[in-house]
Design a protein around this motif. Structure first.
Motif, PDB file in Angstrom:
ATOM      1  N   ILE A   1       0.842  -1.210   0.000  1.00 45.14           N
ATOM      2  CA  ILE A   1       0.000   0.000   0.000  1.00 45.14           C
ATOM      3  C   ILE A   1       0.873   1.255   0.000  1.00 45.14           C
ATOM      4  CG2 ILE A   1      -1.772   1.288   1.264  1.00 45.14           C
ATOM      5  CD1 ILE A   1      -2.716  -1.449   2.401  1.00 45.14           C
ATOM      6  N   ALA A   2       1.958   1.226   0.792  1.00 47.97           N
ATOM      7  CA  ALA A   2       2.877   2.375   0.854  1.00 47.97           C
ATOM      8  C   ALA A   2       3.504   2.631  -0.513  1.00 47.97           C
ATOM      9  CB  ALA A   2       3.950   2.122   1.899  1.00 47.97           C
ATOM     10  N   MET A   3       3.866   1.554  -1.228  1.00 47.68           N
ATOM     11  CA  MET A   3       4.442   1.680  -2.573  1.00 47.68           C
ATOM     12  C   MET A   3       3.435   2.310  -3.536  1.00 47.68           C
ATOM     13  SD  MET A   3       7.562   0.789  -3.181  1.00 47.68           S
ATOM     14  CE  MET A   3       8.933  -0.196  -2.646  1.00 47.68           C
ATOM     15  N   SER A   4       2.179   1.901  -3.431  1.00 46.62           N
ATOM     16  CA  SER A   4       1.127   2.460  -4.291  1.00 46.62           C
ATOM     17  C   SER A   4       0.939   3.949  -4.027  1.00 46.62           C
ATOM     18  CB  SER A   4      -0.192   1.722  -4.064  1.00 46.62           C
ATOM     19  OG  SER A   4      -0.070   0.386  -4.482  1.00 46.62           O
ATOM     20  N   ARG A   5       1.007   4.326  -2.744  1.00 47.21           N
ATOM     21  CA  ARG A   5       0.872   5.742  -2.393  1.00 47.21           C
ATOM     22  C   ARG A   5       2.038   6.563  -2.934  1.00 47.21           C
ATOM     23  NH1 ARG A   5      -0.650   6.620   3.846  1.00 47.21           N
ATOM     24  NH2 ARG A   5      -0.254   8.785   3.211  1.00 47.21           N
ATOM     25  N   LEU A   6       3.221   5.979  -2.878  1.00 47.06           N
ATOM     26  CA  LEU A   6       4.403   6.666  -3.416  1.00 47.06           C
ATOM     27  C   LEU A   6       4.291   6.840  -4.930  1.00 47.06           C
ATOM     28  CD1 LEU A   6       7.518   5.223  -1.519  1.00 47.06           C
ATOM     29  CD2 LEU A   6       6.888   7.624  -1.718  1.00 47.06           C
ATOM     30  N   LEU A   7       3.812   5.786  -5.578  1.00 40.99           N
ATOM     31  CA  LEU A   7       3.617   5.849  -7.039  1.00 40.99           C
ATOM     32  C   LEU A   7       2.611   6.923  -7.413  1.00 40.99           C
ATOM     33  CD1 LEU A   7       3.580   2.140  -8.256  1.00 40.99           C
ATOM     34  CD2 LEU A   7       5.096   3.936  -9.043  1.00 40.99           C
ATOM     35  N   ASP A   8       1.548   7.055  -6.604  1.00 38.87           N
ATOM     36  CA  ASP A   8       0.523   8.075  -6.872  1.00 38.87           C
ATOM     37  C   ASP A   8       1.105   9.481  -6.774  1.00 38.87           C
ATOM     38  OD1 ASP A   8      -1.284   6.081  -7.237  1.00 38.87           O
ATOM     39  OD2 ASP A   8      -2.279   6.310  -5.297  1.00 38.87           O
TER      40      ASP A   8
ATOM     41  N   ARG B   1       7.748   1.817 -10.376  1.00 36.74           N
ATOM     42  CA  ARG B   1       7.605   0.809  -9.319  1.00 36.74           C
ATOM     43  C   ARG B   1       8.865  -0.047  -9.217  1.00 36.74           C
ATOM     44  NH1 ARG B   1       3.192  -1.457  -6.847  1.00 36.74           N
ATOM     45  NH2 ARG B   1       1.714  -0.592  -8.354  1.00 36.74           N
ATOM     46  N   GLU B   2       9.405  -0.409 -10.399  1.00 37.02           N
ATOM     47  CA  GLU B   2      10.629  -1.216 -10.446  1.00 37.02           C
ATOM     48  C   GLU B   2      11.797  -0.472  -9.802  1.00 37.02           C
ATOM     49  OE1 GLU B   2      12.797  -3.196 -14.081  1.00 37.02           O
ATOM     50  OE2 GLU B   2      10.625  -3.506 -14.267  1.00 37.02           O
ATOM     51  N   LYS B   3      11.886   0.837 -10.154  1.00 41.62           N
ATOM     52  CA  LYS B   3      12.971   1.660  -9.591  1.00 41.62           C
ATOM     53  C   LYS B   3      12.813   1.826  -8.074  1.00 41.62           C
ATOM     54  CE  LYS B   3      14.211   4.327 -13.698  1.00 41.62           C
ATOM     55  NZ  LYS B   3      14.420   5.670 -14.263  1.00 41.62           N
ATOM     56  N   LEU B   4      11.582   1.969  -7.632  1.00 39.02           N
ATOM     57  CA  LEU B   4      11.328   2.117  -6.189  1.00 39.02           C
ATOM     58  C   LEU B   4      11.748   0.858  -5.437  1.00 39.02           C
ATOM     59  CD1 LEU B   4       7.807   3.827  -5.985  1.00 39.02           C
ATOM     60  CD2 LEU B   4       9.938   4.735  -5.063  1.00 39.02           C
ATOM     61  N   GLU B   5      11.386  -0.303  -5.993  1.00 40.30           N
ATOM     62  CA  GLU B   5      11.718  -1.577  -5.352  1.00 40.30           C
ATOM     63  C   GLU B   5      13.220  -1.823  -5.315  1.00 40.30           C
ATOM     64  OE1 GLU B   5       9.366  -4.365  -7.517  1.00 40.30           O
ATOM     65  OE2 GLU B   5       7.512  -3.893  -6.433  1.00 40.30           O
ATOM     66  N   LYS B   6      13.927  -1.359  -6.337  1.00 41.86           N
ATOM     67  CA  LYS B   6      15.392  -1.526  -6.389  1.00 41.86           C
ATOM     68  C   LYS B   6      16.131  -0.474  -5.561  1.00 41.86           C
ATOM     69  CE  LYS B   6      15.609  -3.778 -10.933  1.00 41.86           C
ATOM     70  NZ  LYS B   6      15.992  -3.605 -12.344  1.00 41.86           N
TER      71      LYS B   6
ATOM     72  N   VAL C   1      10.519  14.840   2.526  1.00 37.88           N
ATOM     73  CA  VAL C   1      11.457  13.799   2.961  1.00 37.88           C
ATOM     74  C   VAL C   1      12.031  13.085   1.739  1.00 37.88           C
ATOM     75  CG1 VAL C   1      10.373  13.320   5.203  1.00 37.88           C
ATOM     76  CG2 VAL C   1       9.550  12.138   3.173  1.00 37.88           C
ATOM     77  N   THR C   2      13.090  12.312   1.965  1.00 36.90           N
ATOM     78  CA  THR C   2      13.631  11.483   0.876  1.00 36.90           C
ATOM     79  C   THR C   2      12.678  10.309   0.658  1.00 36.90           C
ATOM     80  OG1 THR C   2      14.919  10.120   2.389  1.00 36.90           O
ATOM     81  CG2 THR C   2      16.031  12.063   1.472  1.00 36.90           C
ATOM     82  N   ILE C   3      12.753   9.708  -0.505  1.00 38.00           N
ATOM     83  CA  ILE C   3      11.871   8.561  -0.807  1.00 38.00           C
ATOM     84  C   ILE C   3      12.156   7.400   0.151  1.00 38.00           C
ATOM     85  CG2 ILE C   3      11.476   6.735  -2.531  1.00 38.00           C
ATOM     86  CD1 ILE C   3      11.292   8.889  -4.638  1.00 38.00           C
ATOM     87  N   LYS C   4      13.417   7.244   0.518  1.00 35.84           N
ATOM     88  CA  LYS C   4      13.774   6.172   1.456  1.00 35.84           C
ATOM     89  C   LYS C   4      13.024   6.361   2.785  1.00 35.84           C
ATOM     90  CE  LYS C   4      17.733   3.808   3.508  1.00 35.84           C
ATOM     91  NZ  LYS C   4      19.204   3.774   3.651  1.00 35.84           N
TER      92      LYS C   4
END
Length: 455
Positions: free
Chosen positions: A130-137, A168-173, A228-231
């Motif tokens: 869910i957090a990843m989806s929010r970041l993507l949005d 999404r791929e870049k976020l996961e990596k 904040v940073t994405i991390k």
């Protein structure tokens, strides 16, 4: 180390304790049996289970021999709620100070956090998605769904979908971790003062905690934007979503079960409230504290922020040096509630040597690792370690016996100059031998009066 009680045989518990605590085999054995008895009780039929009460333990021994450490390590083995309290901090009902029921309230708070951590772990993966989806949005806002007959709108939607997948791929990596973004989080403002109420400090802590818990459910959440940073955003959003996913009432239910059946209370300095005191003064409520402790140890129902906690099956471990008093100076009713008595032995130079070298977190290893951060390789010769152990025994005999804590003061004295000069020293390899040890403590060894203040 967090294990299922089924796997923890008394021998395995003792083996685990041996990694951190030297000697005291009898105390380790008593604790291991008490812990295993909890597993045995859990397997009994309900009609018998309620009548099987824990065998509380009274540990008798000088300071610094491992009483507190044994109890703390055991709690960590099974991830049980654990609190350590000083008997001298409590007063008889009617006097200013903390009342003994606050012990169970503190244990309930620890139990709630333990249960909450367990539930958060279960929803960790879901919260991450869910957090990843929010970041993507935030990074690539999705196309607002609308009915359209135009082909170009469908093409735009497909294009954004592909872009979102790439991101999404870049976020996961972790490729975008250093990028700064703005996120919106929920926040409840509980910072407030309560005027015109005069309450003693210990009572105010409980009152303030309960009030904030009540207000957190009543007050509307405020939205707050933050750069904040994405991390960091991944962590913040995941924590927020995880909090939303868990059932707070279920957490309370699990916490009540944990505290009631697995809770461990360690009461230190119990010898300081032993003995009857005639007259007044600061010790007037000694026996009163014992009488107040009695119903909690016997078994009673205490109201806490997670609900009513029954103390019948909480394990109580009491400890004291009993230099000026003896266990028989406790009121008879309280003595009977600690059927298992364990005497811990004073430490010898051989014990000190083992403490410096054998445990997983041995003192020598701690100082060696600390100085490695400055690029210095510190080495102790075997003779140096033996000399420190010998000196620890000597000063404990000549002055007050403070057990293994003497090693801390000795090593600090020996390494004082090295620790001070470490950032500027040119020689990266330093060896401490027995001559160096004696050189650093010579003035204290020669002057015993001085040792009372320095060591």
């Amino acid at each position: 180390m967090k294990n299922d009680l089924k796997e923890l045989t008394p021998k395995k518990i003792v083996e685990f304790l041996d990694k951190y605590i030297v000697g005291q085999a009898q105390a380790k054995k008593a604790i291991a049996i008490a812990l295993r008895s909890r597993y045995r009780r859990s397997k009994l039929p309900d009609d018998i289970k309620e009548d099987v009460i824990p065998k509380n333990i009274l540990m008798i021994g000088p300071t610094g021999v491992g009483k507190t450490e044994i109890a703390k390590r055991v709690a960590k083995i099974v991830n049980a709620p654990f609190v350590k309290v000083e008997a001298t901090k409590f007063t008889e009902i009617g006097y200013v100070g903390r009342d003994v029921e606050s012990i169970i309230r503190d244990l309930a708070s620890v139990g709630y956090e333990t249960a909450k951590a367990q539930e958060l772990e279960k929803v960790d993966e879901q919260a991450q998605k869910i957090a990843m989806s929010r970041l993507l949005d935030i990074l690539v806002p999705p196309v607002k769904k609308k009915i359209s007959i135009y082909e170009e709108n469908r093409d735009e939607e497909e294009s954004i979908k592909k872009t979102r997948e790439k991101f999404r791929e870049k976020l996961e990596k972790g490729e975008l971790d250093d990028k700064v973004i703005e996120i919106t989080i929920e926040e409840k403002d509980l910072s407030m003062q309560i005027p015109f109420i005069e309450i003693s400090q210990p009572m105010m802590e409980d009152f303030d905690s309960n009030l904030k818990s009540l207000l957190s459910n009543m007050l509307p959440s405020k939205k707050k934007t933050k750069k904040v940073t994405i991390k960091e955003a991944k962590r913040i959003l995941k924590e927020e979503e995880a909090q939303n996913l868990i059932d707070k009432e279920k957490v309370k239910e699990i916490a009540r079960e944990l505290v009631s059946n697995m809770g461990i209370v360690f009461i230190d300095e119990i010898d300081k409230i032993a003995g009857k005191t005639a007259g007044g003064g600061p010790d007037i409520s000694r026996e009163g504290v014992q009488r107040d402790l009695l119903p909690i140890i016997e078994g009673s129902a205490i109201n806490t922020k997670i609900g009513v906690i029954k103390t019948d099956h909480i394990l109580f471990i009491a400890a004291g040096a009993f230099h000026q008093t003896k266990p028989s100076d406790l009121i008879p009713e309280l003595q009977g509630r600690f059927p298992i008595r364990v005497e811990l032995q004073a430490l010898t130079k051989d014990d000190f040597y083992k403490i410096l070298t054998q445990p997983k977190n041995a003192l020598i290893k701690q100082y060696t690792e600390l100085l490695k951060t400055e690029g210095i390789n510190l080495t102790f010769t075997d003779d140096a370690i033996k000399k420190i152990a010998e000196l620890a025994e000597y000063f404990n005999d000549k002055n007050e016996n403070i057990g293994a804590r003497r090693l801390h003061t000795l090593i600090e004295k020996v390494l004082e100059d090295i620790l001070f000069e470490a950032p500027d020293v040119e020689n990266n390899n330093i060896t401490v031998d027995d001559k160096y040890v004696m050189q650093k403590v010579a003035d204290v060894v020669e002057n015993l009066d001085l040792s009372k203040y320095i060591l």
